[in-house]
Design a protein around this motif. Structure first.
Motif, PDB file in Angstrom:
ATOM      1  N   GLU A  59       0.788  -0.897  -0.269  1.00 63.27           N
ATOM      2  CA  GLU A  59      -0.208  -0.325   0.139  1.00 63.27           C
ATOM      3  C   GLU A  59       1.014   1.056  -0.255  1.00 63.27           C
ATOM      4  OE1 GLU A  59      -2.356   1.862   3.010  1.00 63.27           O
ATOM      5  OE2 GLU A  59      -4.145   0.296   3.150  1.00 63.27           O
ATOM      6  N   ALA A  60       1.839   1.195   0.910  1.00 59.40           N
ATOM      7  CA  ALA A  60       2.762   2.277   0.811  1.00 59.40           C
ATOM      8  C   ALA A  60       3.960   2.206   1.117  1.00 59.40           C
ATOM      9  CB  ALA A  60       1.844   3.170   2.066  1.00 59.40           C
ATOM     10  N   VAL A  61       5.127   2.879   0.176  1.00 62.12           N
ATOM     11  CA  VAL A  61       6.178   2.388   1.204  1.00 62.12           C
ATOM     12  C   VAL A  61       7.039   4.260   1.758  1.00 62.12           C
ATOM     13  CG1 VAL A  61       7.207   1.081  -1.518  1.00 62.12           C
ATOM     14  CG2 VAL A  61       7.221   3.651  -1.137  1.00 62.12           C
ATOM     15  N   GLY A  62       7.952   3.848   2.494  1.00 59.53           N
ATOM     16  CA  GLY A  62       8.581   5.116   3.648  1.00 59.53           C
ATOM     17  C   GLY A  62       8.955   6.305   2.567  1.00 59.53           C
ATOM     18  N   GLY A  63       9.803   7.223   3.221  1.00 63.12           N
ATOM     19  CA  GLY A  63      10.616   7.804   2.695  1.00 63.12           C
ATOM     20  C   GLY A  63      12.163   7.226   1.511  1.00 63.12           C
ATOM     21  N   GLN A  64      12.712   8.216   1.920  1.00 65.29           N
ATOM     22  CA  GLN A  64      14.507   8.276   1.724  1.00 65.29           C
ATOM     23  C   GLN A  64      15.154   8.132   2.742  1.00 65.29           C
ATOM     24  OE1 GLN A  64      15.994   8.040  -1.728  1.00 65.29           O
ATOM     25  NE2 GLN A  64      17.408   7.014   0.083  1.00 65.29           N
ATOM     26  N   SER A  65      14.621   8.911   3.716  1.00 66.43           N
ATOM     27  CA  SER A  65      15.214   8.536   5.382  1.00 66.43           C
ATOM     28  C   SER A  65      15.311   7.126   5.673  1.00 66.43           C
ATOM     29  CB  SER A  65      14.297   9.610   6.338  1.00 66.43           C
ATOM     30  OG  SER A  65      12.531   9.391   6.241  1.00 66.43           O
ATOM     31  N   THR A  66      14.749   6.370   5.355  1.00 69.87           N
ATOM     32  CA  THR A  66      13.856   4.860   5.852  1.00 69.87           C
ATOM     33  C   THR A  66      14.754   3.761   5.316  1.00 69.87           C
ATOM     34  OG1 THR A  66      11.898   4.507   4.476  1.00 69.87           O
ATOM     35  CG2 THR A  66      11.695   5.833   6.885  1.00 69.87           C
ATOM     36  N   TRP A  67      15.316   4.456   4.244  1.00 68.22           N
ATOM     37  CA  TRP A  67      15.771   3.393   2.610  1.00 68.22           C
ATOM     38  C   TRP A  67      17.359   3.173   3.644  1.00 68.22           C
ATOM     39  CZ3 TRP A  67      20.208   2.480  -0.659  1.00 68.22           C
ATOM     40  CH2 TRP A  67      19.799   1.891  -1.958  1.00 68.22           C
ATOM     41  N   ARG A  68      17.124   1.710   3.193  1.00 61.30           N
ATOM     42  CA  ARG A  68      18.497   1.212   3.830  1.00 61.30           C
ATOM     43  C   ARG A  68      19.675   0.076   3.013  1.00 61.30           C
ATOM     44  NH1 ARG A  68      18.047   4.388   6.535  1.00 61.30           N
ATOM     45  NH2 ARG A  68      18.130   4.676   9.024  1.00 61.30           N
ATOM     46  N   LEU A  69      20.597  -0.366   2.897  1.00 61.42           N
ATOM     47  CA  LEU A  69      21.146  -1.340   1.979  1.00 61.42           C
ATOM     48  C   LEU A  69      21.023  -2.836   2.958  1.00 61.42           C
ATOM     49  CD1 LEU A  69      23.991   0.299   0.139  1.00 61.42           C
ATOM     50  CD2 LEU A  69      21.987  -1.367  -0.982  1.00 61.42           C
ATOM     51  N   GLY A  70      20.513  -3.575   2.648  1.00 61.04           N
ATOM     52  CA  GLY A  70      20.965  -5.244   3.021  1.00 61.04           C
ATOM     53  C   GLY A  70      21.980  -5.886   2.045  1.00 61.04           C
ATOM     54  N   GLY A  71      21.650  -7.320   2.697  1.00 61.36           N
ATOM     55  CA  GLY A  71      22.413  -8.038   1.276  1.00 61.36           C
ATOM     56  C   GLY A  71      22.812  -9.270   1.960  1.00 61.36           C
ATOM     57  N   ALA A  72      23.425  -9.906   1.298  1.00 65.61           N
ATOM     58  CA  ALA A  72      23.806 -11.344   1.213  1.00 65.61           C
ATOM     59  C   ALA A  72      25.503 -11.876   1.365  1.00 65.61           C
ATOM     60  CB  ALA A  72      23.120 -12.690   0.820  1.00 65.61           C
ATOM     61  N   PHE A  73      25.901 -12.331   1.509  1.00 62.62           N
ATOM     62  CA  PHE A  73      27.666 -12.268   1.496  1.00 62.62           C
ATOM     63  C   PHE A  73      27.604 -14.102   0.331  1.00 62.62           C
ATOM     64  CE2 PHE A  73      31.837 -11.664   2.982  1.00 62.62           C
ATOM     65  CZ  PHE A  73      31.977  -9.908   2.782  1.00 62.62           C
ATOM     66  N   ASN A  74      26.793 -14.581   0.449  1.00 62.39           N
ATOM     67  CA  ASN A  74      27.038 -15.578   0.276  1.00 62.39           C
ATOM     68  C   ASN A  74      25.768 -16.284  -1.143  1.00 62.39           C
ATOM     69  OD1 ASN A  74      24.891 -15.877   1.509  1.00 62.39           O
ATOM     70  ND2 ASN A  74      25.438 -17.331   2.571  1.00 62.39           N
TER      71      ASN A  74
END
Length: 504
Positions: A454-469
Motif C-alpha cells: 500500500e505504501a513505502v517509506g521515504g528516503q530517510s527509511t531506505w537502507r541497504l541489506g544483502g548477502a555474502f553468499n
C-alpha cells in the motif's frame, strides 16, 4: 572516505603481457573472439563462540582464465600460473574445448556490442583496508562485542562472525578493452542465545548490521554502524522476545523493516528477473522463474507504488563494480516501474536473445577457475516521493505486525510461493507498537504480496541489506549482492504461527 587505488602488488603483475599472449594464441588457433581475466581474491574468516576463538583463516587464490568463441561456441580454460607461456597454452586449450563442443551447440553465440575501454581502473569506496588490520586486533574486537553481550543477564551464549573479502581483477578482450578493478567487502554479525532449562526451550536474536561494500570502519567503532547502541539494547530485546506471547495466525497488516524486506526482494524479485532463469537456461540450482519473457511489459508485478531498480553502481553495494566480467560498464535500470514488470538482468549473450541492444552488465565469476555467468545486480525497492517515516506507516495500522531483521526463508522453484520469518516481531495496536510476539512467518505468492503493497517509506527509511553468499550454477558459484529498500506497508498478508505449524 579515503580515495584508494588498485594495490601495487596486483598492478605489478604482467597483466598486459599475459593478455597479449593469450589473445594472440586464441586468434591464431581459430577463435573469432577471446578475453582474458586475471582474478585474485583474499578472504578472511574469524569466528568465536562465548568469547573463545573457533576459527581464524585467511585464504588467497589467484589465476588466469581465457574464454573464446569458435564457430559460435564458447570455450573456457584456466590456469594457476601467471606466465605468458601458460596464458598462451590456456588460450589454446579453450579453443580445443570450443571446437569439441561446437557440434553439440544448438545456439550460436552472439555478443551484444559495448564500447571499448582501454587502460581504465575502478576501486570500490572504502575507508580502511580490513586486510591491513592484524588478525589479533580483529579477534579483540569480536571478543569485546561478545563480552558485552555475555555480561548481560539472560544471555547464555554468543556466537560472533567476521567475514572479509578483497577481490582484484584484470580484464582484456580482442575488442581492445583492458580494465583493472579492486573491491572490498565485510560481514560482521553476532548472535545471542537465551536458554530456559526448565522449559527446555531457547530464543535467539542477531545484530542487524548488514554485509557492506566497506572496510574495517564498518566493523570497529560506531562511525558506520551503532554497535554500542545495538549491543546494549539487544539483551533486553532478547529477554522480551523469550517471554513474548505467540502470534495469532491469520490475514495481517504488516509494516516490514528494510532489515527484513531485503531478503524477500532478493528471492522474489532479484532471482525472478534473472533472464537465464526466465528462459530455463538456469534451472538445476534453485529453479527457474515465473516471470517469463511473454510477461515482460504486460504483467502487473505489484501495486502502483512498487518501483524496483537493478543497480551495479550504488555506493557500498556488494554487487557494485565499475565494469562486469565481460567488460560492460556498470549501469542502473528498471525491473518494475509503477508495478509493471519492465526489465531483466542480462549479460552480453542474453541481451541479443531478448532483442536488447546492450547488456546491462550482469556477468560475474567468483574465481579464475569458473566461467563468468549471469549474476544478480543490487536489486532495490525505491522509496516514495514523500519522506514518510516508519512511525507514520505504523500509525496507519490498527491491528498488525512490525517485522525487523531476517532469519529463515523458503520459496518454490519458480520464485512464486514463499514463506519468510524474521528476528523481531512487534504487535501494532491502534497505530502504536504494543510489545513483541513470536513464532511468526508470513506467506504469499510473489504477485499477491507485492500487489498488497500500500505504501513505502521515504528516503530517510531506505537502507541497504544483502548477502555474502548467493549461490548459483553448477559447478556452484558464490556472489555477494545488496538490496536496498525503505520500510513498507502491506495489507492482509497471511501470517502463520510457526509453533502451531511445526506441531502438526
Amino acid at each position: 572516505m579515503t580515495t584508494r587505488t588498485v594495490e601495487d602488488d596486483f598492478l605489478a603483475l604482467p597483466r598486459h603481457a599475459l593478455a597479449d599472449a593469450a589473445l594472440a594464441a586464441a586468434t591464431q588457433a581459430g577463435a573469432s573472439y577471446a578475453d582474458l581475466r586475471l582474478h585474485a581474491i583474499t578472504t578472511e574468516t574469524v569466528q568465536m563462540r562465548d568469547g573463545a576463538l573457533e576459527t581464524a583463516v585467511t585464504d588467497y587464490e589467484i589465476g588466469l582464465a581465457v574464454r573464446v568463441i569458435v564457430d559460435g561456441t564458447w570455450g573456457f580454460a584456466s590456469h594457476a600460473e601467471l606466465d605468458t607461456a601458460a596464458a598462451a597454452d590456456t588460450a589454446r586449450r579453450a579453443v580445443r574445448v570450443a571446437t569439441t563442443l561446437a557440434p553439440l551447440n544448438a545456439e550460436r553465440i552472439e555478443l551484444a556490442p559495448e564500447p571499448v575501454y582501454r587502460d581504465v581502473s575502478w576501486v570500490s569506496d572504502y575507508g580502511i583496508d580490513p586486510f591491513g588490520i592484524a588478525t589479533q586486533d580483529k579477534i579483540a574486537v569480536l571478543d569485546d562485542y561478545s563480552g558485552r553481550l555475555l555480561a548481560a543477564d539472560g544471555v547464555d551464549h554468543v556466537s560472533a562472525w567476521l567475514n572479509m573479502a578483497k577481490e582484484q581483477t584484470f580484464y582484456a578482450d580482442t575488442f581492445g578493452s583492458s580494465i583493472t578493478q579492486q573491491r572490498v567487502r565485510v560481514l560482521p554479525r553476532l548472535d545471542a542465545v537465551s536458554v530456559d532449562p526448565a522449559a527446555g526451550t531457547f530464543e535467539s536474536m542477531s545484530t542487524l548490521a548488514p554485509p557492506m561494500g566497506r572496510g574495517w570502519e564498518a566493523v570497529a567503532g560506531d562511525e558506520v554502524w551503532d554497535w554500542s547502541g545495538e549491543l546494549a539494547e539487544l539483551p533486553t530485546l532478547l529477554a522480551e522476545k523469550a517471554k513474548a506471547p505467540s502470534v495469532v495466525a491469520g490475514p495481517t497488516d504488516l509494516v516490514i523493516d528494510p532489515t527484513n524486506l531485503w531478503l524477500t526482494i532478493h528471492e522474489s524479485i532479484g532471482h525472478a528477473t534473472e533472464y537465464d532463469r526466465a528462459i530455463g537456461y538456469e534451472a538445476a540450482y534453485a529453479g527457474t522463474s515465473f516471470a517469463t519473457p511473454d510477461k515482460l511489459g504486460r504483467m502487473t508485478y505489484g501495486s502502483p507504488v512498487m518501483n524496483v531498480t537493478a543497480d551495479r553502481t550504488v555506493q557500498h553495494g556488494l554487487a557494485s563494480v565499475g565494469f562486469d566480467d565481460e567488460g560492460v560498464r556498470a549501469q542502473s535500470w528498471d525491473l518494475v516501474r509503477d508495478g509493471l514488470f519492465v526489465g531483466y538482468q542480462l549479460d552480453r549473450v542474453f541481451a541479443p536473445r531478448l532483442g536488447v541492444a546492450r547488456s546491462n552488465g550482469c556477468s560475474y565469476a567468483d574465481s579464475a577457475h569458473h566461467v563468468p555467468i549471469q549474476r544478480m545486480a543490487n536489486v532495490s525497492l525505491q522509496p516514495g516521493p514523500e519522506d514518510i517515516s516508519t512511525d507514520e506507516l505504523i500509525a496507519r495500522v490498527s491491528d498488525g505486525l512490525y517485522i525487523v531483521g531476517d532469519k529463515s526463508w523458503s520459496i518454490d522453484m519458480q520464485r512464486y510461493n514463499f514463506q519468510f520469518t524474521g528476528q523481531r516481531f512487534y504487535r501494532i495496536k491502534d497505530g502504536r507498537l504494543d510489545g513483541q510476539v513470536r513464532d511468526v512467518a508470513y506467506q504469499a505468492t510473489t504477485t499477491d504480496f507485492w500487489g498488497a503493497l500500500e505504501a513505502v517509506g521515504g528516503q530517510s527509511t531506505w537502507r541497504l541489506g544483502g548477502a555474502f553468499n548467493c549461490g548459483k550454477a553448477q559447478p556452484g558459484q558464490i556472489a555477494a549482492v545488496s538490496h536496498g529498500c525503505p520500510s513498507a506497508l502491506f495489507r492482509k498478508i497471511t501470517v502463520l504461527n510457526t509453533r502451531e505449524e511445526g506441531g502438526r
